[in-house]
Enzyme design. Structure first.
Site, short mmCIF file in Angstrom:
data_model
loop_
_atom_site.label_atom_id
_atom_site.label_comp_id
_atom_site.label_asym_id
_atom_site.label_seq_id
_atom_site.Cartn_x
_atom_site.Cartn_y
_atom_site.Cartn_z
CG HIS A 99 -0.34 0.20 2.52
ND1 HIS A 99 0.19 -0.83 3.24
CD2 HIS A 99 -0.19 1.31 3.27
CE1 HIS A 99 0.66 -0.37 4.39
NE2 HIS A 99 0.44 0.93 4.43
CB CYS B 111 0.03 18.32 20.07
SG CYS B 111 0.80 19.10 18.66
#
Length: 463
Positions: free
Chosen positions: A196, A320
């Site tokens: 992929h 984050c």
């Protein structure tokens, strides 16, 4: 909507789609059976193996298909370590390998083996001499990716492979990111890849093991794929993976030139139009379609959401944007800025107009996020009092990056040259981003000191 995350998963190539649909009709039977349908399926499997082996640069009987690239890595590492257990139980790998290698290394270490992590330079590349120095008499296996999945830096595989051959150590090369762009680099003993990544269907990996490499598959043995990948082959997906690999390799020369020019434009324009940005990775020895940059004073998760709202799909290595609350191990190993990190990886066929629109949108998005977070507009804030403080302590405990760095930038101008600012922070990203800020701002990073909570990061103002 422009999709700029091909390093995670490339869009399904048209040839893969055609081959997949055809193989669903012709390749559904068991290729191990001798009746007509089984023989037809075996012919498809053999043809796919030959095509993949040609692209890899190995013999067909050296290559097996697995259920994923991660499975190929785990099987390759486990099999090589098991096959060479009489030599020793030492494994060497670079600090920026894919997580599949790191997880396999952690499992090996937990089982009593030993592991050496070879450091990289600021561009993300290993020094062949340093890697060679990590090889020992009891080294059973060495691992080195062909090119990095986050920053695109190509590794000196041939040089490291020569050192491994001299030491009698097999080298496993994770070629997941590079195999669709050209031949595998010389020097490998085992090679893995994932379909992929080049536009094949998900759920197909490759594992190639050179003849002569001691290899003992771990776990219960199977009758299929030389016993190295148990289970019934997903033949339609394998056929589509091999067909698309051949197709993308045929297109690679032209697409490499075109996409490298687009990435060069991103590298230069981002540095010109976005203040306080660090473009990371080797500027020359890199994949043609991938560029990564980090923006100071920016929350990476917010930046990704804002770009998504403007219909751009990109990824990030910022802490984050992950569930672990730690920055990418790749950025950490390189010692570069992690906050506001953006990875742009262009799939084949990306239009130049899409890249141009991204470059028009990005500066405004970064500025908007910085303003929202209260980031300083100037490199040094003017003193808020006539007499500068001899030293300052900034309490950023409980606040995630980039806030500790923003608070540091706001007060550094309030201390005289030679004085220090101590930032108290318990966000793991601060350990990387505060030293990176110091380098970008020409300040001195004194070091990290223990604190009651988190750590104390000491910065001395130089000017």
């Amino acid at each position: 909507m422009p999709y700029f995350d091909a390093a995670s998963a490339a869009p399904l190539h048209p040839v893969a789609r055609q081959a997949l649909l055809a193989a669903l009709d012709e390749g559904w039977a068991d290729p191990a059976r001798l009746y007509r349908e089984g023989r037809r399926a075996r012919l498809l499997l053999d043809a796919a193996r030959e095509a993949a082996a040609e692209a890899v640069g190995c013999r067909p009987d050296e290559l097996v298909f697995t259920s994923s690239g991660t499975t190929a890595v785990h099987a390759g590492i486990a099999g090589a370590l098991s096959g060479r257990r009489r030599v020793g139980r030492h494994l060497a790998h670079s600090a920026v390998e894919h997580s599949s290698v790191l997880h396999a290394a952690a499992a090996h270490e937990a089982d009593g083996g030993s592991v050496t992590e070879v450091p990289v330079d600021r561009s993300g590349a290993v020094d062949p001499a340093v890697y060679g120095g990590a090889l020992r008499a009891d080294t059973a296996l060495a691992c080195l990716q062909s090119a990095n999945h986050e920053v695109g830096t190509e590794q000196p595989v041939a040089e490291v492979g020569a050192l491994c051959a001299e030491a009698g150590v097999p080298l496993l090369v994770d070629a997941a990111q590079s195999l669709g762009w050209g031949p595998a680099p010389a020097g490998w003993s085992l090679l893995t890849a994932s379909a992929h990544k080049w536009g094949g269907p998900a759920g197909v990996g490759l594992l190639a093991v050179r003849k002569g490499v001691r290899f003992a598959p771990r776990g219960p043995a199977g009758e299929r794929e030389s016993g190295r990948a148990p289970g019934f082959e997903n033949l339609p997906a394998i056929v589509a993976a091999a067909a698309s690999l051949r197709a993308v390799r045929a297109e690679a020369a032209a697409e490499t030139v075109r996409l490298r020019a687009l990435v060069d434009r991103v590298r230069s324009v981002v540095a010109e139009r976005v203040p306080d940005v660090e473009v990371v990775g080797d500027p020359e020895r890199r994949l043609p379609h991938l560029v990564t940059f980090s923006c100071l004073y920016v929350d990476g998760e917010t930046l990704l959401h804002e770009l998504d709202r403007r219909e751009f799909s990109v990824s990030s290595g910022s802490s984050c944007t992950s569930s672990t609350l730690t920055p990418s191990h790749v950025l950490r190993a390189m010692g570069v800025l992690s906050e506001g990190n953006i990875r742009v990886s262009l799939p084949p066929g990306t239009a130049g107009a899409e890249v141009d629109r991204f470059l028009e949108v990005l500066p405004g998005v970064v500025a908007e996020v910085r303003e929202r977070l209260g980031a300083p507009a100037a490199p040094l804030s003017p003193p808020r009092s006539p007499a500068p403080a001899a030293s300052l302590v900034v309490d950023a405990l409980g606040r995630r990056c980039p806030i500790p760095v923003i608070e540091l930038a706001k007060v550094i101008g309030e201390v005289p040259v030679g004085a220090t600012v101590t930032v108290l922070a318990d966000d793991e990203a601060a350990r990387l981003d505060i030293p990176a800020w110091c380098e970008m701002r020409g300040q001195e990073y004194v070091g990290e000191e223990p604190a009651d909570r988190g750590s104390a990061y000491v910065v001395r103002r130089l000017g």
